[in-house]
Motif scaffolding. Structure first.
Motif, PDB file in Angstrom:
ATOM      1  N   UNK A 170       0.830  -1.202   0.000  1.00 33.17           N
ATOM      2  CA  UNK A 170       0.000   0.000   0.000  1.00 33.17           C
ATOM      3  C   UNK A 170       0.865   1.253   0.000  1.00 33.17           C
ATOM      4  N   UNK A 171       0.432   2.253  -0.763  1.00 32.70           N
ATOM      5  CA  UNK A 171       1.098   3.549  -0.768  1.00 32.70           C
ATOM      6  C   UNK A 171       0.667   4.332   0.463  1.00 32.70           C
ATOM      7  N   UNK A 172       1.631   5.024   1.062  1.00 34.52           N
ATOM      8  CA  UNK A 172       1.277   5.948   2.131  1.00 34.52           C
ATOM      9  C   UNK A 172       0.538   7.141   1.532  1.00 34.52           C
ATOM     10  N   UNK A 173      -0.080   7.945   2.378  1.00 37.52           N
ATOM     11  CA  UNK A 173      -0.744   9.156   1.883  1.00 37.52           C
ATOM     12  C   UNK A 173       0.261  10.048   1.146  1.00 37.52           C
ATOM     13  N   UNK A 174       1.458  10.177   1.710  1.00 32.91           N
ATOM     14  CA  UNK A 174       2.490  11.000   1.065  1.00 32.91           C
ATOM     15  C   UNK A 174       2.850  10.432  -0.307  1.00 32.91           C
ATOM     16  N   UNK A 175       2.987   9.118  -0.413  1.00 28.15           N
ATOM     17  CA  UNK A 175       3.348   8.499  -1.695  1.00 28.15           C
ATOM     18  C   UNK A 175       2.230   8.662  -2.723  1.00 28.15           C
ATOM     19  N   UNK A 176       0.990   8.521  -2.281  1.00 30.40           N
ATOM     20  CA  UNK A 176      -0.136   8.720  -3.199  1.00 30.40           C
ATOM     21  C   UNK A 176      -0.129  10.146  -3.751  1.00 30.40           C
ATOM     22  N   UNK A 177       0.109  11.109  -2.881  1.00 35.16           N
ATOM     23  CA  UNK A 177       0.117  12.500  -3.324  1.00 35.16           C
ATOM     24  C   UNK A 177       1.353  12.810  -4.170  1.00 35.16           C
ATOM     25  N   UNK A 178       2.473  12.121  -3.908  1.00 31.92           N
ATOM     26  CA  UNK A 178       3.659  12.288  -4.748  1.00 31.92           C
ATOM     27  C   UNK A 178       3.406  11.744  -6.148  1.00 31.92           C
ATOM     28  N   UNK A 179       2.681  10.631  -6.239  1.00 32.48           N
ATOM     29  CA  UNK A 179       2.330  10.097  -7.555  1.00 32.48           C
ATOM     30  C   UNK A 179       1.369  11.029  -8.286  1.00 32.48           C
ATOM     31  N   UNK A 180       0.411  11.565  -7.563  1.00 29.71           N
ATOM     32  CA  UNK A 180      -0.485  12.578  -8.145  1.00 29.71           C
ATOM     33  C   UNK A 180       0.335  13.724  -8.729  1.00 29.71           C
ATOM     34  N   UNK A 181       1.272  14.227  -7.945  1.00 28.51           N
ATOM     35  CA  UNK A 181       2.079  15.361  -8.381  1.00 28.51           C
ATOM     36  C   UNK A 181       2.990  14.987  -9.553  1.00 28.51           C
ATOM     37  N   UNK A 182       3.400  13.701  -9.623  1.00 31.51           N
ATOM     38  CA  UNK A 182       4.248  13.251 -10.731  1.00 31.51           C
ATOM     39  C   UNK A 182       3.476  13.277 -12.051  1.00 31.51           C
ATOM     40  N   UNK A 183       2.198  12.940 -12.024  1.00 32.38           N
ATOM     41  CA  UNK A 183       1.370  13.064 -13.230  1.00 32.38           C
ATOM     42  C   UNK A 183       1.337  14.520 -13.695  1.00 32.38           C
ATOM     43  N   UNK A 184       1.172  15.428 -12.749  1.00 32.83           N
ATOM     44  CA  UNK A 184       1.075  16.853 -13.086  1.00 32.83           C
ATOM     45  C   UNK A 184       2.395  17.365 -13.653  1.00 32.83           C
ATOM     46  N   UNK A 185       3.510  16.977 -13.022  1.00 32.31           N
ATOM     47  CA  UNK A 185       4.826  17.384 -13.517  1.00 32.31           C
ATOM     48  C   UNK A 185       5.083  16.812 -14.912  1.00 32.31           C
ATOM     49  N   UNK A 186       4.637  15.595 -15.152  1.00 33.42           N
ATOM     50  CA  UNK A 186       4.817  14.976 -16.470  1.00 33.42           C
ATOM     51  C   UNK A 186       4.030  15.732 -17.540  1.00 33.42           C
ATOM     52  N   UNK A 187       2.838  16.185 -17.195  1.00 31.97           N
ATOM     53  CA  UNK A 187       2.051  16.975 -18.146  1.00 31.97           C
ATOM     54  C   UNK A 187       2.786  18.260 -18.516  1.00 31.97           C
ATOM     55  N   UNK A 234      -9.004  -1.003  -4.200  1.00 27.60           N
ATOM     56  CA  UNK A 234      -8.778   0.110  -3.277  1.00 27.60           C
ATOM     57  C   UNK A 234      -9.513  -0.130  -1.960  1.00 27.60           C
ATOM     58  N   UNK A 235      -8.740  -0.477  -0.949  1.00 28.39           N
ATOM     59  CA  UNK A 235      -9.301  -0.712   0.387  1.00 28.39           C
ATOM     60  C   UNK A 235      -8.811   0.340   1.383  1.00 28.39           C
ATOM     61  N   UNK A 236      -8.417   1.502   0.881  1.00 25.93           N
ATOM     62  CA  UNK A 236      -7.899   2.554   1.750  1.00 25.93           C
ATOM     63  C   UNK A 236      -8.984   3.089   2.683  1.00 25.93           C
ATOM     64  N   UNK A 237      -8.544   3.636   3.803  1.00 22.83           N
ATOM     65  CA  UNK A 237      -9.461   4.213   4.785  1.00 22.83           C
ATOM     66  C   UNK A 237      -9.338   5.736   4.844  1.00 22.83           C
ATOM     67  N   UNK A 238      -8.457   6.304   4.013  1.00 20.35           N
ATOM     68  CA  UNK A 238      -8.261   7.757   4.044  1.00 20.35           C
ATOM     69  C   UNK A 238      -9.108   8.427   2.966  1.00 20.35           C
ATOM     70  N   UNK A 239      -8.765   9.646   2.602  1.00 23.75           N
ATOM     71  CA  UNK A 239      -9.575  10.434   1.665  1.00 23.75           C
ATOM     72  C   UNK A 239      -9.563   9.883   0.249  1.00 23.75           C
ATOM     73  N   UNK A 240      -8.690   8.908  -0.034  1.00 24.43           N
ATOM     74  CA  UNK A 240      -8.622   8.308  -1.375  1.00 24.43           C
ATOM     75  C   UNK A 240      -9.289   6.938  -1.455  1.00 24.43           C
ATOM     76  N   UNK A 241      -9.992   6.534  -0.411  1.00 28.87           N
ATOM     77  CA  UNK A 241     -10.634   5.219  -0.412  1.00 28.87           C
ATOM     78  C   UNK A 241     -12.014   5.254   0.206  1.00 28.87           C
ATOM     79  N   UNK A 242     -12.727   4.140   0.070  1.00 28.57           N
ATOM     80  CA  UNK A 242     -14.069   4.045   0.643  1.00 28.57           C
ATOM     81  C   UNK A 242     -15.138   4.312  -0.386  1.00 28.57           C
ATOM     82  N   UNK A 243     -15.792   5.457  -0.307  1.00 24.18           N
ATOM     83  CA  UNK A 243     -16.895   5.792  -1.213  1.00 24.18           C
ATOM     84  C   UNK A 243     -16.397   5.980  -2.641  1.00 24.18           C
TER      85      UNK A 243
END
Length: 360
Positions: free
Chosen positions: A131-148, A178-187
């Motif tokens: 599982x990615x940590x919250x920081x890693x998930x957000x770093x991957x998000x930011x990597x998509x943006x930097x790549x664009x 996706x079985x995360x319990x934070x803002x990126x998982x659940x609903x």
């Protein structure tokens, strides 16, 4: 029905000169460090010369740890910009709308390729992913943006976010994976958040003249068709996506989900309100009649994969003959070489059962 040869405007970026999009096709031709090779340059520019209104790269990984296959094009570092600039310049000179597809394989990154356990929204025993940590998930998000931003700096007209085929964005969307319990998982709303934050970030970073598309697949990989229909409708009406690229595997088939059997997959997506967003689809659109049939259902453009491998000028052949049928399979290696496939791509196509003819 709109003529396949008619131009297609987008809300951002130059118009497509026709209704043919080159599918983002895995070809294994780039260098080991993700820099562009001459073979990949030839493959893509030959399709632009062949008349595709939009020419898209293969999936280009936005982080080194997100690589999905050997010889994959990279866009995770500034060292990639020179090759991408060369490619964008050549594509743009042919009058095609040039796009880089942005990708992270997530749990589908082979450990032997990236040198560590693959990353995923949640631990996944099947793929040995952690599982990615919250920081890693957000770093991957930011990597998509930097790549664009790198794609824009290189001169491309836009990017497509790869949210299909069980890769990282798709993994976040999946209620199974996706079985995360934070803002990126659940609903469903939370599981969309990763994609939507990337989309917002790209829009903010790249401005009003840069096109952004999203690729989704509605079945397999833990996808729920009802959820993907809802997401597709919201994306198309939200004003931030210029086109939606639906990978349907077979546009003419009915869904696997028993609750949706009364229409084909294509009919379900074509029925969605789309605002100013353009809608295209891929999946067994292989000849001129298939293109016409798909457009008659309401698509704005068709996405061509296999037939673009067989004929670099598939759009021109359909323009000359509305009933054009590609060369029959299996095809000789010499034919594929003449169509711009390099050695690595040819070897990959030999793994497709019945595609390449055995030597005499």
């Amino acid at each position: 029905m709109t003529d396949l040869q008619a131009p297609l405007s987008l809300s951002r970026g130059p118009a497509l000169k026709n209704r043919f999009m080159l599918a983002p096709l895995t070809n294994l031709q780039s260098h080991a460090d993700g820099t562009l090779s001459d073979d990949e340059f030839r493959w893509l520019t030959y399709r632009a010369q062949g008349g595709f209104g939009l020419t898209m790269t293969c999936a280009a990984h936005v982080q080194a740890a997100g690589q999905g296959f050997p010889g994959q094009l990279g866009i995770f570092a500034d060292k990639h910009i020179a090759g991408l600039t060369r490619l964008a310049s050549a594509l743009n000179a042919e009058g095609t709308h040039s796009v880089v597809q942005l990708h992270h394989a997530g749990m589908r990154s082979p450990k032997e390729l990236i040198g560590e356990a693959p990353h995923c929204p949640s631990d996944n025993a099947e793929f040995g992913a952690r599982a990615m940590s919250l920081h890693e998930a957000q770093a991957s998000r930011d990597a998509f943006i930097a790549a664009a931003k790198r794609a824009q700096e290189a001169g491309f007209h836009g990017v497509e976010l790869h949210g299909a085929h069980g890769y990282l964005i798709c993994q976040f969307l999946s209620g199974e994976v996706n079985q995360r319990k934070d803002r990126y998982g659940g609903s469903a709303e939370n599981r969309r958040r990763f994609l939507l934050e990337i989309l917002d970030g790209v829009r903010d970073a790249c401005g009003k003249d840069f096109s952004v598309g999203v690729r989704l697949s509605p079945e397999r990989f833990g996808m729920d068709l009802g959820e993907i229909l809802g997401l597709a409708g919201d994306l198309m009406q939200g004003g931030k996506v210029d086109y939606l690229d639906m990978s349907l595997w077979d546009v003419f088939k009915t869904p696997e989900d028993a609750a949706f059997k009364d229409k084909t997959l294509l009919e379900w997506f074509c029925a969605l309100p789309r605002g100013k967003c353009r809608l295209g689809a891929a999946g067994k659109i292989v000849n001129g009649r298939d293109c016409l049939a798909a457009m008659e259902k309401g698509l704005d453009f068709v996405v061509i994969g296999r037939s673009a491998i067989l004929h670099h000028d598939f759009p021109k052949k359909v323009a000359a003959d509305a009933g054009f049928v590609p060369i029959a399979l299996p095809v000789p290696e010499d034919h594929l070489s003449a169509e711009g496939l390099g050695t690595a791509f040819l070897s990959y196509m030999k793994t497709w059962k019945g595609f390449v003819a055995e030597p005499a």
